[in-house]
Design an enzyme around this catalytic site. Sequence first.
Site, PDB file in Angstrom:
ATOM      1  N   GLN A 132      53.963  45.537  89.794  1.00 35.72           N
ATOM      2  CA  GLN A 132      53.717  44.896  91.079  1.00 35.72           C
ATOM      3  C   GLN A 132      54.809  45.209  92.102  1.00 35.72           C
ATOM      4  OE1 GLN A 132      51.093  43.149  92.176  1.00 35.72           O
ATOM      5  NE2 GLN A 132      49.975  43.085  90.230  1.00 35.72           N
ATOM      6  N   CYS A 160      42.920  40.545  84.986  1.00 36.49           N
ATOM      7  CA  CYS A 160      42.507  40.857  83.623  1.00 36.49           C
ATOM      8  C   CYS A 160      42.274  39.600  82.797  1.00 36.49           C
ATOM      9  CB  CYS A 160      43.493  41.769  82.936  1.00 36.49           C
ATOM     10  SG  CYS A 160      45.154  41.331  83.239  1.00 36.49           S
ATOM     11  N   THR A 193      45.753  65.567  76.975  1.00 32.79           N
ATOM     12  CA  THR A 193      45.637  66.397  78.169  1.00 32.79           C
ATOM     13  C   THR A 193      45.906  65.533  79.392  1.00 32.79           C
ATOM     14  OG1 THR A 193      44.046  67.818  77.078  1.00 32.79           O
ATOM     15  CG2 THR A 193      44.083  67.893  79.485  1.00 32.79           C
ATOM     16  N   SER A 246      52.220  51.613  87.885  1.00 33.45           N
ATOM     17  CA  SER A 246      50.786  51.902  87.822  1.00 33.45           C
ATOM     18  C   SER A 246      50.297  52.328  89.203  1.00 33.45           C
ATOM     19  CB  SER A 246      50.045  50.658  87.345  1.00 33.45           C
ATOM     20  OG  SER A 246      48.694  50.951  87.116  1.00 33.45           O
ATOM     21  N   ALA A 247      49.578  53.451  89.253  1.00 36.74           N
ATOM     22  CA  ALA A 247      49.195  54.038  90.540  1.00 36.74           C
ATOM     23  C   ALA A 247      48.218  53.175  91.332  1.00 36.74           C
ATOM     24  CB  ALA A 247      48.592  55.428  90.318  1.00 36.74           C
ATOM     25  N   HIS A 248      47.326  52.468  90.638  1.00 33.70           N
ATOM     26  CA  HIS A 248      46.250  51.788  91.377  1.00 33.70           C
ATOM     27  C   HIS A 248      46.732  50.537  92.118  1.00 33.70           C
ATOM     28  CE1 HIS A 248      45.164  48.268  88.729  1.00 33.70           C
ATOM     29  NE2 HIS A 248      45.806  48.997  87.832  1.00 33.70           N
ATOM     30  N   ASN A 308      52.886  39.093  88.896  1.00 26.70           N
ATOM     31  CA  ASN A 308      51.601  39.439  89.476  1.00 26.70           C
ATOM     32  C   ASN A 308      50.835  38.243  90.038  1.00 26.70           C
ATOM     33  OD1 ASN A 308      51.766  39.252  86.525  1.00 26.70           O
ATOM     34  ND2 ASN A 308      49.536  39.219  86.610  1.00 26.70           N
ATOM     35  N   GLY A 321      49.582  51.005  83.652  1.00 23.97           N
ATOM     36  CA  GLY A 321      50.755  50.157  83.497  1.00 23.97           C
ATOM     37  C   GLY A 321      50.809  49.534  82.113  1.00 23.97           C
TER      38      GLY A 321
HETATM   39  C1  LIG Z   1      52.812  42.930  86.323  1.00 22.48           C
HETATM   40  C2  LIG Z   1      51.756  43.799  85.761  1.00 22.48           C
HETATM   41  N1  LIG Z   1      51.994  44.473  84.627  1.00 22.48           N
HETATM   42  C3  LIG Z   1      51.085  45.298  84.085  1.00 22.48           C
HETATM   43  C4  LIG Z   1      49.850  45.479  84.661  1.00 22.48           C
HETATM   44  C5  LIG Z   1      48.888  46.395  84.002  1.00 22.48           C
HETATM   45  O1  LIG Z   1      48.684  47.566  84.725  1.00 22.48           O
HETATM   46  P1  LIG Z   1      47.371  48.424  84.485  1.00 22.48           P
HETATM   47  O2  LIG Z   1      46.251  47.637  85.030  1.00 22.48           O
HETATM   48  O3  LIG Z   1      47.596  49.694  85.217  1.00 22.48           O
HETATM   49  O4  LIG Z   1      47.234  48.617  83.026  1.00 22.48           O
HETATM   50  C6  LIG Z   1      49.543  44.778  85.857  1.00 22.48           C
HETATM   51  C7  LIG Z   1      48.259  44.890  86.565  1.00 22.48           C
HETATM   52  O5  LIG Z   1      47.184  44.835  86.056  1.00 22.48           O
HETATM   53  C8  LIG Z   1      50.523  43.927  86.412  1.00 22.48           C
HETATM   54  O6  LIG Z   1      50.279  43.252  87.527  1.00 22.48           O
HETATM   55  C1  LIG Z   2      39.496  68.619  68.542  1.00 23.04           C
HETATM   56  C2  LIG Z   2      40.285  67.955  69.603  1.00 23.04           C
HETATM   57  N1  LIG Z   2      40.753  66.707  69.400  1.00 23.04           N
HETATM   58  C3  LIG Z   2      41.460  66.059  70.321  1.00 23.04           C
HETATM   59  C4  LIG Z   2      41.746  66.631  71.534  1.00 23.04           C
HETATM   60  C5  LIG Z   2      42.552  65.849  72.520  1.00 23.04           C
HETATM   61  O1  LIG Z   2      41.785  65.421  73.596  1.00 23.04           O
HETATM   62  P1  LIG Z   2      42.520  65.027  74.983  1.00 23.04           P
HETATM   63  O2  LIG Z   2      43.056  66.276  75.524  1.00 23.04           O
HETATM   64  O3  LIG Z   2      41.463  64.434  75.820  1.00 23.04           O
HETATM   65  O4  LIG Z   2      43.591  64.079  74.629  1.00 23.04           O
HETATM   66  C6  LIG Z   2      41.281  67.936  71.800  1.00 23.04           C
HETATM   67  C7  LIG Z   2      41.550  68.655  73.058  1.00 23.04           C
HETATM   68  O5  LIG Z   2      42.596  68.732  73.610  1.00 23.04           O
HETATM   69  C8  LIG Z   2      40.540  68.601  70.814  1.00 23.04           C
HETATM   70  O6  LIG Z   2      40.089  69.832  71.013  1.00 23.04           O
END
Ligand SMILES: Cc1ncc(COP(=O)(O)O)c(C=O)c1O
Ligand SMILES: Cc1ncc(COP(=O)(O)O)c(C=O)c1O
Lengths: 150, 150, 389, 389
Positions: free
Chosen positions: D179, D325, D237, D199-201, D151, D71
Site C-alpha cells: 500500500q 480479499c 517464464t 504490487s503493480a496493481h 490497507n 504482493g
Molecule cells: C498491505 C497489502 N499486502 C498485500 C496485498 C496483496 O497484494 P496482491 O493483491 O498483489 O497479492 C495487499 C493487497 O491486496 C495489501 O494491501
Molecule cells: C513441460 C513444462 N512444464 C513447465 C513449464 C513452466 O511453465 P511456465 O513457464 O509457465 O512457468 C514449461 C515451460 O516453460 C514446460 O514446458
Amino acid sequence: MAMYNDKVMDHFMNPHNVGEIENADGIGTYGSPICGDMMKISLKIEDDKIVDAKFKTFGCGSAIASSSVATDMIIGKSVEEALALTNKDVLDELGGLPAIKEHCSVLADHAIRSAVYDYAQKTGKTYKGLEGFDPNEDEHEHEHGCQIEE
Amino acid sequence: MAMYNDKVMDHFMNPHNVGEIENADGIGTYGSPICGDMMKISLKIEDDKIVDAKFKTFGCGSAIASSSVATDMIIGKSVEEALALTNKDVLDELGGLPAIKEHCSVLADHAIRSAVYDYAQKTGKTYKGLEGFDPNEDEHEHEHGCQIEE
Amino acid sequence: MRRVYLDYSATTPVKKIVLDEMIPYFTEKFGNPSSLYELGASAKTDLNISREKVAKLIGASEREIYFTSCGTEADNWAVIGSARLKKKYGNHIITTKIEHHAILHSCEYLEKNGYEVTYIGVDEKGIVNLKELEDAITSNTILISIMFANNEIGTIQPIKEIGEIAKKHNILFHTDAVQAVGNVDINVKELGVDMLSMSAHKIYGPKGIGALYIRKGLILPSYMNGGAQENKRRAGTENLAGIVGFGKAAELAKEGLDEHIKKITSLRNYFIKEVLDKIPNVYVNGDLEKRLPGNANLTFEFIEGEALLLYLDMNGISVSTGSACSSASLVPSHVLDAIGIPVEKIHGSLRFSIGDFTTKEDLDYTVEVLIKVVDKLRSISSVSNEKGW
Amino acid sequence: MRRVYLDYSATTPVKKIVLDEMIPYFTEKFGNPSSLYELGASAKTDLNISREKVAKLIGASEREIYFTSCGTEADNWAVIGSARLKKKYGNHIITTKIEHHAILHSCEYLEKNGYEVTYIGVDEKGIVNLKELEDAITSNTILISIMFANNEIGTIQPIKEIGEIAKKHNILFHTDAVQAVGNVDINVKELGVDMLSMSAHKIYGPKGIGALYIRKGLILPSYMNGGAQENKRRAGTENLAGIVGFGKAAELAKEGLDEHIKKITSLRNYFIKEVLDKIPNVYVNGDLEKRLPGNANLTFEFIEGEALLLYLDMNGISVSTGSACSSASLVPSHVLDAIGIPVEKIHGSLRFSIGDFTTKEDLDYTVEVLIKVVDKLRSISSVSNEKGW
Ligand SMILES: Cc1ncc(COP(=O)(O)O)c(C=O)c1O
Ligand SMILES: Cc1ncc(COP(=O)(O)O)c(C=O)c1O
C-alpha cells in the site's frame, strides 16, 4: 544479439584463420566435444616467429570467436610472445564475454601452448613459456573443462 | 449486482413495512449489532390475525430484504400461520440468497416468533407454534448468531 | 530479412483476438474480483466464465480449475502440496528423469526436507516404461508426477495407463501438461489424473498465468497464503486480464484442436523430411509417433548447438537448445541424456517447434538457411565425419 | 449515472500510457526472456529496464528487485523464505495484529510447522509501539515483518526506527509495502529494510505482477522452484508485459510522487471534513497524520457497512469494507478490532480510498449520496442515537 558484443559476433560469423596448415610445424588440440568445445590449431613457425596459424573449432560462439581472435593475435609474434598470451588477453581483445562464457577464452591459449609444445618436442627447442607445461597433465576435464555452471 | 438477485435487491432498496407500530400488540427482537444484524418487529393482531407488521433492522442487504419479505408474508395471515413461517420459506420467497448469507433469513422468523410470544404473554393465549419456544434460551449468540465464516 | 519463429514450445505470441478480449480488463473493467460492488462482481463473473473455458479444454468442471501465475507455480503447488497433504501416509514420490525443472527442482526441495524421490528413466524413444513405474511403487509412495508431453523432445507419455496404475495403488497422480494442453486432446476424467498443470503462454495466451486442475474432492493445501481468492486455495489479487486471455486462448484451442493438430503435424513432418533429405548426419530425437505435433528435436553432428542457433538467428530464425529456461546454462540437456544421446551429440541438438503462424515457406527458408550454416560451421569444426569425434 | 471509483486501495485501473507500453509485448515483442536469440535477448533487456524503474521507486539497485506474481507471493516468499533460511538460528517471528492476510496466513502456516509467532498490537491510532516490539524480541527471533502502511486504515508505521531495532538485534526485517509504494517516499537504504513487498496493481499497473526487494547479500531460498529466471531465485517464464507495465507504472509514480501525495491528501482531507460536517455520528479510524494520502476509513454508527456499500454502489459509487480479499467473509475486520473499535461499530465501517482519477466533483457527489443513503439506512435501522445500540 545482446549476448555477445559486435566484435565477438564479427569473429564468430566471419572467423579469421580457419583451416589446417599442411605440414604444420606444430599442432595442438585442447578441449573435447564432450565438454562442448574443442580447438585444434596448427602453426607455421620460421625463425622462432609464428608466420601462420590456422584453427578448427567445435564449440559455441565464444569458442569460435576466441579461436579467431587468438590466432590473429599470435601471427607475426615470436614464439615466446605467443606463449605469453593469456586468456585474459583474449578476453580483452574481444571486448569481453558473458560471465558464463569466459572459460571459453581459455581454449585458445591452451591450444596454442600445446601446439608450441609439439613444435618444441619435434625440434628439441626449449621455451621459457613452456616451463612446467605438460599437455597430458593438463587434462581438459580437470582444469578448464566441463566446468558447467547450473 | 451479481451478489443478490433482483427480488432481494428490490426488497433491500425499497423495503416494505419499515417502522414501528404504535401500541403494538406484540414486539419481538432478534439478533444483535455485535453479530452484524438485529431485527425488531412489531405486530398488530386482531382476531388472531396479523393485520399489520412493521420492522426495523440493523444489518446487511439480506437481513433487510428478509425482514421486508417476511413482514409481507405474514400480514393477513393467522397467528398460527405466521408461526409456521420458516427461514426456508423466506429464502424461497426471496428466490435465494448467497450461501454465506443464508443465515440472515433466520433473523425474520425468529423475530416474528418472539413478537408472537410477547403477544401471547400479554394476552395469556397459547399457540401450537410456540410450543417449546423460549426467547431467552434461544440466545442469538448460540443458535444462529455470529456464525461467521472465514 | 525474413523472420521465422520456430520456438513455439518456449512461448507463443498472444493472438490478436485474445489480446482484444483482454484489453478492457486493464482499463474499464478493472475491478477487483473480490469487491462486492458491481465493478468487482462483474469481474468475478467474467473470471469464472474464463475458468469454464479453461476447464472445457481439458474436460474438467469449472470448480476444478485454480489459476496460478504460471505453469511452474502449478507444478510446485501440485508436487509440494501433495507431499505436505499426504505426509502422514508416506514420503516417497515417483517422477521421471525427463521432467521440466519446475518438477525436478521441486522434488529436490522435497528431498532436502525428508522425502524420497525415485526418478524413473525412459527408453531411447523417450517413453517411460510402465513396468519400471510399477516396480518403483512402495507402500510409502504418495505421489506420481509424470509429464504429459516433454518440452524438449515432445514425446507423449501413456498418461491413461499411468493413471490406472496410480489408482490401483491409491496414489495421487499429477501430470505436467504445460506442453500438451492445446496440442493433444485431453480429458482428465478419462485419464484419471488428480492434478494437471497448464500455462497460457504456450497456447497463444499471455505469459504470467497458468492453472492447476485439481480433481473434485482433493483438498490440496494452499501454496500461496493470504486472501480468500480461488475458493480460498490460491491467495493474491487475480490476474484478471491474464485470466480472461487464458480463457479466450483455451476456447480457441478447443475449437481448433483437430485442425491445429493436423496442420502442425503435417508441417513438422515436411520439415523433418526436408532436413533429413538435404543435410547429412542429422538425427531426430524421440519417438516419431507419440509426439507433440509441432516438435522437431534434431541433432546436427559435428557442430555445437548454440553456434548453430546464433547463425540461424542472424538469418532471422528463432529456435532453441532444449528448454528456454535453461538456455543460459551450459549443462547438457538432461532429457537427451536420458534417452541415451552421447554428450558430444547433445551439444549439437536443437529444438524446432512449429506453431499456428508457421507456413511452409517459413520452413523452406529455414531448410535453405540450415543447409548453408550447417555447412559453414562444419567447415570450421575440429570434428567431422572423416576424422570422427 | 455518475460513476465514482473510491477503492484505489483495492486495485487501480491501468493508466493508458502504461497499457500502451505493455501492448507490444503481447504480440510482436513476445519472446521468452530466457531465449538466446534476438527476440528473447531484447525481451530480457527490456525486462531489466523495467526492473531498474521499479528499483528506482524505492531507492534500490536493479539486482535487488525480484519479480513475483503479486504482493501476496512477495509476502509469502519473504516470510516463509526467511523462516527457512534462518531456521538454525531460531524459530521466532514477530509481526503485528494488523498485517494483511498474506502475512498473517503465512505466519499461521509457519506456526503449524514449528515456528512461534508474536503478533504485537497497535495503539488506538493504529501505530505499533516500539517498546512492545523490542520487548518481544528473544534470542530466537529471526524475522520481524511489519507492514509499511495498513490497507484498511492507511496508518504508516515507523519503519526506519523498526529497521534500527532489527539491525541492533541482528534480525531480518521485512516490510509489506504494497500500500505504501507509490504513496510514500521510500528509500530502502535509508530505512534499513532487508526485504520489501510491492504490487503493480496498486499503482496503476496491471494485476498479477509484484516484486520483492531483497537486500544485496541476502540469499533468500527460492519459493518457486524450476528454471533459472530472476537470477535463479524465482522460477517461471516471466510475465513480460506485466513487468513492462509495472516498470512504467513505477516510473510514473516516481516522477509524480510529490504532486500525487499533495493532491490526494488534500482531496482526502476535504472529503473527511465534508462527511464529518454533514453527517452526524461518523468517526475516522486511524491516525490522521501518519496515514496514506488517499485513505479515509469511516465508521457510520447504527448502520451495517455492506448495506451502505450496496446503496452507494446503486448510486455508482464503489467503496469497500476493509480489504477486498476478505470482503466475502463476514468476519469483522481484525484491523479495526486491533485499534479497539467495538464490534458493532466495525460492522458500520467503510474504506474510501482516493486515487489519481478522483476529482473534487466525485467527492461532492459522494457526500451528497452519503447524506441520503445514511439517512435512509438509519431510518430502517433498529438501533439509533436515541435508543442506543
Ligand atoms: C498491505 C497489502 N499486502 C498485500 C496485498 C496483496 O497484494 P496482491 O493483491 O498483489 O497479492 C495487499 C493487497 O491486496 C495489501 O494491501
Ligand atoms: C513441460 C513444462 N512444464 C513447465 C513449464 C513452466 O511453465 P511456465 O513457464 O509457465 O512457468 C514449461 C515451460 O516453460 C514446460 O514446458
